[in-house]
Enzyme design. Sequence first.
Site, PDB file in Angstrom:
ATOM      1  N   ASP A  13      -4.519   7.257  -9.565  1.00 21.65           N
ATOM      2  CA  ASP A  13      -4.586   6.019  -8.781  1.00 21.65           C
ATOM      3  C   ASP A  13      -5.565   5.063  -9.450  1.00 21.65           C
ATOM      4  O   ASP A  13      -6.489   5.488 -10.142  1.00 21.65           O
ATOM      5  CB  ASP A  13      -5.102   6.307  -7.363  1.00 21.65           C
ATOM      6  CG  ASP A  13      -4.055   6.967  -6.473  1.00 21.65           C
ATOM      7  OD1 ASP A  13      -2.858   6.965  -6.821  1.00 21.65           O
ATOM      8  OD2 ASP A  13      -4.449   7.476  -5.402  1.00 21.65           O
ATOM      9  N   ARG A  30       2.705   3.164 -12.471  1.00 19.84           N
ATOM     10  CA  ARG A  30       2.983   2.627 -11.133  1.00 19.84           C
ATOM     11  C   ARG A  30       2.455   1.195 -11.095  1.00 19.84           C
ATOM     12  O   ARG A  30       1.338   0.942 -11.547  1.00 19.84           O
ATOM     13  CB  ARG A  30       2.267   3.462 -10.073  1.00 19.84           C
ATOM     14  CG  ARG A  30       2.388   2.876  -8.666  1.00 19.84           C
ATOM     15  CD  ARG A  30       1.375   3.481  -7.695  1.00 19.84           C
ATOM     16  NE  ARG A  30       1.613   4.877  -7.418  1.00 19.84           N
ATOM     17  CZ  ARG A  30       0.641   5.722  -7.022  1.00 19.84           C
ATOM     18  NH1 ARG A  30      -0.603   5.306  -6.896  1.00 19.84           N
ATOM     19  NH2 ARG A  30       0.928   6.983  -6.775  1.00 19.84           N
TER      20      ARG A  30
HETATM   21  P1  FDA Z   1       2.403  -6.762   1.188  1.00 15.08           P
HETATM   22  O1  FDA Z   1       0.972  -6.475   1.414  1.00 15.08           O
HETATM   23  O2  FDA Z   1       2.831  -8.186   1.079  1.00 15.08           O
HETATM   24  O3  FDA Z   1       3.222  -6.013   2.287  1.00 15.08           O
HETATM   25  C1  FDA Z   1       4.612  -6.250   2.524  1.00 15.08           C
HETATM   26  C2  FDA Z   1       4.907  -5.796   3.960  1.00 15.08           C
HETATM   27  O4  FDA Z   1       4.783  -4.359   4.040  1.00 15.08           O
HETATM   28  C3  FDA Z   1       3.911  -6.315   4.987  1.00 15.08           C
HETATM   29  O5  FDA Z   1       4.320  -7.560   5.493  1.00 15.08           O
HETATM   30  C4  FDA Z   1       3.899  -5.239   6.033  1.00 15.08           C
HETATM   31  O6  FDA Z   1       5.004  -5.392   6.892  1.00 15.08           O
HETATM   32  C5  FDA Z   1       4.116  -3.983   5.241  1.00 15.08           C
HETATM   33  N1  FDA Z   1       2.884  -3.252   4.864  1.00 15.08           N
HETATM   34  C6  FDA Z   1       2.319  -3.214   3.654  1.00 15.08           C
HETATM   35  N2  FDA Z   1       1.242  -2.378   3.641  1.00 15.08           N
HETATM   36  C7  FDA Z   1       1.133  -1.872   4.899  1.00 15.08           C
HETATM   37  C8  FDA Z   1       0.245  -0.949   5.533  1.00 15.08           C
HETATM   38  N3  FDA Z   1      -0.756  -0.347   4.869  1.00 15.08           N
HETATM   39  N4  FDA Z   1       0.450  -0.661   6.845  1.00 15.08           N
HETATM   40  C9  FDA Z   1       1.475  -1.237   7.528  1.00 15.08           C
HETATM   41  N5  FDA Z   1       2.351  -2.105   6.984  1.00 15.08           N
HETATM   42  C10 FDA Z   1       2.186  -2.437   5.689  1.00 15.08           C
HETATM   43  N6  FDA Z   1      -3.376   0.035  -4.457  1.00 15.08           N
HETATM   44  C11 FDA Z   1      -4.363   0.193  -5.383  1.00 15.08           C
HETATM   45  O7  FDA Z   1      -5.233  -0.660  -5.499  1.00 15.08           O
HETATM   46  N7  FDA Z   1      -4.385   1.303  -6.187  1.00 15.08           N
HETATM   47  C12 FDA Z   1      -3.425   2.261  -6.130  1.00 15.08           C
HETATM   48  O8  FDA Z   1      -3.476   3.243  -6.875  1.00 15.08           O
HETATM   49  C13 FDA Z   1      -2.387   2.109  -5.160  1.00 15.08           C
HETATM   50  N8  FDA Z   1      -1.411   3.041  -5.018  1.00 15.08           N
HETATM   51  C14 FDA Z   1      -0.345   2.787  -4.192  1.00 15.08           C
HETATM   52  C15 FDA Z   1       0.723   3.672  -4.148  1.00 15.08           C
HETATM   53  C16 FDA Z   1       1.851   3.385  -3.403  1.00 15.08           C
HETATM   54  C17 FDA Z   1       2.994   4.346  -3.384  1.00 15.08           C
HETATM   55  C18 FDA Z   1       1.918   2.156  -2.661  1.00 15.08           C
HETATM   56  C19 FDA Z   1       3.151   1.769  -1.897  1.00 15.08           C
HETATM   57  C20 FDA Z   1       0.837   1.301  -2.665  1.00 15.08           C
HETATM   58  C21 FDA Z   1      -0.303   1.599  -3.408  1.00 15.08           C
HETATM   59  N9  FDA Z   1      -1.396   0.765  -3.409  1.00 15.08           N
HETATM   60  C22 FDA Z   1      -2.400   0.964  -4.330  1.00 15.08           C
HETATM   61  C23 FDA Z   1      -1.532  -0.285  -2.367  1.00 15.08           C
HETATM   62  C24 FDA Z   1      -0.975  -1.620  -2.836  1.00 15.08           C
HETATM   63  O9  FDA Z   1      -1.816  -2.136  -3.825  1.00 15.08           O
HETATM   64  C25 FDA Z   1      -0.866  -2.635  -1.679  1.00 15.08           C
HETATM   65  O10 FDA Z   1      -2.106  -2.843  -1.123  1.00 15.08           O
HETATM   66  C26 FDA Z   1       0.069  -2.230  -0.575  1.00 15.08           C
HETATM   67  O11 FDA Z   1       1.209  -1.582  -1.068  1.00 15.08           O
HETATM   68  C27 FDA Z   1       0.549  -3.476   0.179  1.00 15.08           C
HETATM   69  O12 FDA Z   1       1.198  -4.363  -0.699  1.00 15.08           O
HETATM   70  P2  FDA Z   1       2.773  -4.602  -0.703  1.00 15.08           P
HETATM   71  O13 FDA Z   1       3.219  -4.686  -2.124  1.00 15.08           O
HETATM   72  O14 FDA Z   1       3.462  -3.616   0.132  1.00 15.08           O
HETATM   73  O15 FDA Z   1       2.931  -6.092  -0.150  1.00 15.08           O
END
Ligand code: FDA
Length: 298
Positions: A121, A170
């Site tokens: 991560d 990732r």
């Molecule tokens: P965005 O934040 O715009 O979310 C899109 C929509 O998804 C939101 O409108 C909401 O509906 C929903 N949503 C998103 N996150 C949610 C939550 N936690 N709870 C409820 N609803 C939510 N970051 C990092 O800094 N280092 C890392 O190693 C990782 N690893 C990682 C692995 C995996 C498998 C995922 C999916 C994410 C990460 N992240 C991460 C976190 C990532 O950086 C980010 O903060 C979240 O995925 C939210 O961003 P989105 O791209 O989903 O978009």
Amino acid sequence: MSLLDRAVVTLLPAVPRPVVRKLSSRYIAGPELADARRVVAQLNAQGKLATVDVLGEEITRVEEAAVITHAYLDVLDAIDEDALDANVSVKLTGLGLKLDPALAKENLKAIAARGTFVRIDMEDSSTTDATLRLYRELVDDGHRNLGVVLQAALRRTVDDARTLAGANVRVCKGIYIEPLDVAFRGFDEIRDSYLRTLDALLDGGAYVAIATHDEYLVTQSLRAVRERGLDGSRYELQMLLGVRPELGDRIVSDGHRLRIYVPFGSHWYEYSLRRLQENPKIAGYVAGDLGRSLLKRG
Ligand code: FDA
């Protein structure tokens, strides 16, 4: 930060533990390895893969890093014993990065030596260089079952992507709140950086893990894959446990590989509080969830 987000963050420590437990139970498999085994088996039965994360608090002693490392070795045993379709995600600070990078390297080596794929991560920007360095050192030592993470929010990320030809990467937006000189803050800027990062990785022959719940990014990322004529051996999608499961179901029924990030561990309470306080946006999502569930009940 909206007023609602601010209120949730301020009031959170006063919320009774069982309520925080209930709120976070959707996002965390549970306190025990048995909980992670059960959740991963359920996901596998739905055609979803998993990556298991052992929740740990900030560590200050070598022994604590050893405890986390052993917990990962137990996860790897469980994956083998139950024939689960899963790998693990580790945080280098949990393995001792801030105490001594050499210690983190030894612990990571012990985990990687089991042969199952290990995703490192990415944590806050103070650790980016050390994380990429350690990843490269281990790959150069012959550990091919390793992957890293790039955060679209960081201004350096497209350049980092160009240096990761052929790697397993990732791509996520980035969860940490960073200073403006190192990170973008604008929603569209981050989306744009995400897609440019993905383009650079795909053009460099990387295997990409598209980690997002942002439907626009899912669609555009899949378009980038399709436009290059790449097949399923070059990408997967990834989502967090409990977040937008309906989108995950659609991704699977459209025939894509989907991996769910499954955190578990006894530090669920500290983890939930810290995550919520670190990034109030999540508090907003949780507040939204709570509102919806109260409305459903009412
Ligand atoms: P965005 O934040 O715009 O979310 C899109 C929509 O998804 C939101 O409108 C909401 O509906 C929903 N949503 C998103 N996150 C949610 C939550 N936690 N709870 C409820 N609803 C939510 N970051 C990092 O800094 N280092 C890392 O190693 C990782 N690893 C990682 C692995 C995996 C498998 C995922 C999916 C994410 C990460 N992240 C991460 C976190 C990532 O950086 C980010 O903060 C979240 O995925 C939210 O961003 P989105 O791209 O989903 O978009």
